[in-house]
Design a protein around this motif. Structure first.
Motif, mmCIF file in Angstrom:
data_model
loop_
_atom_site.group_PDB
_atom_site.id
_atom_site.type_symbol
_atom_site.label_atom_id
_atom_site.label_comp_id
_atom_site.label_asym_id
_atom_site.label_seq_id
_atom_site.Cartn_x
_atom_site.Cartn_y
_atom_site.Cartn_z
ATOM 1 N N UNK A 1 0.831 -1.203 0.000
ATOM 2 C CA UNK A 1 0.000 0.000 0.000
ATOM 3 C C UNK A 1 0.859 1.244 0.000
ATOM 4 N N UNK A 2 0.469 2.191 0.789
ATOM 5 C CA UNK A 2 1.194 3.458 0.851
ATOM 6 C C UNK A 2 2.652 3.275 1.240
ATOM 7 N N UNK B 1 5.804 2.852 -1.262
ATOM 8 C CA UNK B 1 6.548 3.978 -1.836
ATOM 9 C C UNK B 1 7.911 4.122 -1.167
ATOM 10 N N UNK C 1 10.201 1.255 -2.119
ATOM 11 C CA UNK C 1 10.769 1.423 -3.463
ATOM 12 C C UNK C 1 11.911 2.433 -3.427
ATOM 13 N N UNK C 2 11.649 3.527 -2.770
ATOM 14 C CA UNK C 2 12.677 4.566 -2.682
ATOM 15 C C UNK C 2 13.941 4.022 -2.023
ATOM 16 N N UNK D 1 15.819 1.691 -4.300
ATOM 17 C CA UNK D 1 16.410 2.486 -5.369
ATOM 18 C C UNK D 1 17.683 3.189 -4.894
ATOM 19 N N UNK D 2 17.578 3.820 -3.730
ATOM 20 C CA UNK D 2 18.718 4.581 -3.217
ATOM 21 C C UNK D 2 19.900 3.661 -2.890
ATOM 22 N N UNK E 1 4.902 -10.879 -3.040
ATOM 23 C CA UNK E 1 5.230 -11.682 -1.879
ATOM 24 C C UNK E 1 5.988 -12.960 -2.239
ATOM 25 N N UNK E 2 5.517 -13.644 -3.233
ATOM 26 C CA UNK E 2 6.073 -14.961 -3.529
ATOM 27 C C UNK E 2 7.466 -14.875 -4.125
ATOM 28 N N UNK F 1 1.011 0.322 10.350
ATOM 29 C CA UNK F 1 0.313 -0.326 11.453
ATOM 30 C C UNK F 1 1.158 -1.400 12.132
ATOM 31 N N UNK G 1 -0.110 -8.674 7.253
ATOM 32 C CA UNK G 1 0.209 -10.099 7.343
ATOM 33 C C UNK G 1 1.404 -10.497 6.505
ATOM 34 N N UNK G 2 1.426 -10.023 5.252
ATOM 35 C CA UNK G 2 2.543 -10.367 4.373
ATOM 36 C C UNK G 2 3.879 -10.026 5.008
ATOM 37 N N UNK H 1 3.843 8.780 4.761
ATOM 38 C CA UNK H 1 4.814 8.446 3.724
ATOM 39 C C UNK H 1 6.039 9.347 3.854
ATOM 40 N N UNK I 1 9.875 8.189 4.350
ATOM 41 C CA UNK I 1 10.914 8.588 3.397
ATOM 42 C C UNK I 1 12.025 9.352 4.092
ATOM 43 N N UNK J 1 20.146 6.364 4.140
ATOM 44 C CA UNK J 1 20.919 6.415 2.897
ATOM 45 C C UNK J 1 22.108 7.354 3.042
ATOM 46 N N UNK K 1 9.314 7.868 -8.015
ATOM 47 C CA UNK K 1 8.639 7.653 -6.735
ATOM 48 C C UNK K 1 7.345 8.460 -6.658
ATOM 49 N N UNK L 1 -0.939 5.622 -7.675
ATOM 50 C CA UNK L 1 -1.532 4.835 -6.599
ATOM 51 C C UNK L 1 -2.683 5.591 -5.937
ATOM 52 N N UNK M 1 -4.286 -10.156 4.796
ATOM 53 C CA UNK M 1 -4.333 -11.563 5.203
ATOM 54 C C UNK M 1 -3.155 -11.960 6.081
#
Lengths: 291, 291
Positions: A149-150, A153, A156-157, A160-161, A175-176, A197, A201-202, A253, A257, A264, B153, B160, B291
């Motif tokens: 979700x949020x 971001x 990913x950042x 990337x960094x 996930x897999x 939060x 679960x993942x 977010x 960041x 970084x 980003x 999103x 999940x």
DNA sequence: TCATTTATGAAACTTAATTTCATTATTTTT
DNA sequence: AAAAATAATGAAATTAAGTTTCATAAATGA
């Protein structure tokens, strides 16, 4: 009985308005009320804007300024702007977005909110934990970022960094795919789990799997006592920021960041100059490749 | 001989003007020279006053403001006034990271930097443009976000967020995949191009293709007069932020995201309550799906 | 009740900021 | 070196913002 002077903290101009509020006329009172409620929005407003917000005429706005002793509306705004930079007391009531807020109003409110959220990262982050995290990252053989979700971001950042620093650094939302890399982890691998939060679960499942491999688990999360918080080796806490009940937390977010940025920069700084040259090379390649 | 460090004391805006002075045109240079000489007089001056003092036209004063990254003369004055009140205690001299800086020091510096960057988005963003952008987004039949490198980003975040509002909103880092969707665009499609420099070739090329389809091109960029700036229909300018010469601009991602946040919130707010219910539904689905 | 004061917003007016456009200087190309 | 293109500039027009005036309405007090 000395003082209930909590308001002393407030800058004098705003305080002055509050003091005088009761001595003002109806219309001027409304102007003052709006200003004390959203002081940081006012310097960017025109007299018309303010008159609409306070539901009075423009003339009343001007009269208000004179009543509280300013030469005119412009000097008043200027003075207010100055005072607001000094007092960090900050009154944006984000939770009450007004129906009549214009897009630009909202922009100003969001900016305030984000600014404040970043500021309060200093409050929530524990120094020792941060330094531990940097240490682990420095000597990491690979770094896995993950967030959904949020929070994806920030993940990913981060990937990337750290890639740009030459680390074997990944983030996939899958996930897999991620789970498949687990057999190759070592005790010097680092898993950076980003989750507001701390309950996703993942993330929890991945963290457990990584723990079996003795990888270091760094949690970027705001929830103390969440499962992720407990499971992780190092907790980098983001502050609990105001949320709008309808749209959720925008600002978190930013706080995530901000922490990633600091990690970084610290790793970059500590890993010393031998990296700089490699970095320049990569950078030049990118510039050339702006085909 | 004491120190050559006088400049360390200066706040970033004035410092920024000094840095840029040599890159400015003759007339603008005179404006900058006056401002750096008598900064505390400027916030109370009109553009005419300043034009007389600097011996240029009023137009040149306005142009100067835009050159250094301010949306207009008024926001410039406001920002200058703020900075002048921040007495010289503010030593976040980011350009000189000390060898002895601990990770936590660096964290504090980054936090300062990010905070300040977000704050100064108010300086660079033009109200009118922002409101235009919101309007176009509101009635968009699809929204395409694009950015490369660090700017990806913000593009991802944008796609999103707008997806969650129910828009047909995409971002792929893959140029060709994106190009393939162009035939389906209409005049109410919106292309949001995120690029610091405004020179990235991929973005320019995409923008041109979209322009042929009469799609609206919104640029989130900090470079005035860049090709992207000129090509776009609506410019949302990010402020020019301090950079570390080795690691580039960390904070600009924050400013991009801040603008995206504001766009998102505005569209959400304006599109009214009928959306709220749908939104809640989607949110609940996500929560269940943890999940 | 009627005069007087006070408060207020609409509209007129003044001032300020921004844009446009024509002119001039500068650079690049031929 | 001439021509074309580009960039820089200020004068003037336009647009936006701030202030004042004035008519009206409400409140106060004799």
């Amino acid at each position: 009985m000395h003082s209930l002077m909590e308001d002393d903290q407030l800058s004098s101009l705003i305080q002055q308005i509050k003091n005088r509020l009761n001595h003002l006329s109806e219309a001027e009172k409304r102007v003052g009320a709006y200003i004390t409620k959203y002081p940081e929005l006012v310097p960017n407003m025109t007299s018309k804007d303010l008159s609409i917000k306070a539901d009075v005429s423009e003339a009343s706005v001007v009269r208000f300024c004179k009543s509280i002793g300013a030469a005119n509306f412009k000097t008043f705004k200027l003075e207010l702007a100055k005072e607001l930079t000094l007092s960090h007391e900050d009154l944006t009531d984000f939770s009450s977005l007004q129906k009549k807020d214009s897009p630009y109003d909202l922009f100003c409110k969001v900016t305030q909110l984000n600014k404040r959220a970043i500021e309060s990262t200093q409050l929530s982050l524990e120094r020792k934990n941060f330094e531990k995290a940097v240490e682990h990252l420095l000597s990491a053989d690979r770094i896995i970022f993950f967030g959904v979700g949020g929070s994806s971001i920030a993940a990913i950042d981060g990937s990337y960094k750290f890639s740009r620093l030459g680390y074997h650094s990944v983030m996939t939302p899958d996930f897999h795919q991620l789970a498949a890399t687990i057999p190759f982890l070592t005790s010097s691998s680092v898993f950076v789990a980003v989750s507001m939060s701390g309950k996703t679960k993942d993330i929890l499942q991945l963290a457990k799997l990584m723990k079996n491999k003795n990888a270091c688990i760094i949690a970027i999360t705001n929830a103390q006592n969440s499962p992720l918080f407990k499971l992780s080796d190092i907790q980098l806490c983001t502050p609990v920021v105001e949320q709008d009940f309808r749209i959720g937390s925008i600002a978190s977010i930013m706080t995530q960041l901000n922490i990633i940025d600091a990690l970084y920069l610290s790793v970059f700084h500590l890993s010393g100059n031998q990296l700089v040259d490699q970095y320049r090379e990569a950078r030049e390649a990118v510039i050339k490749f702006r085909r």
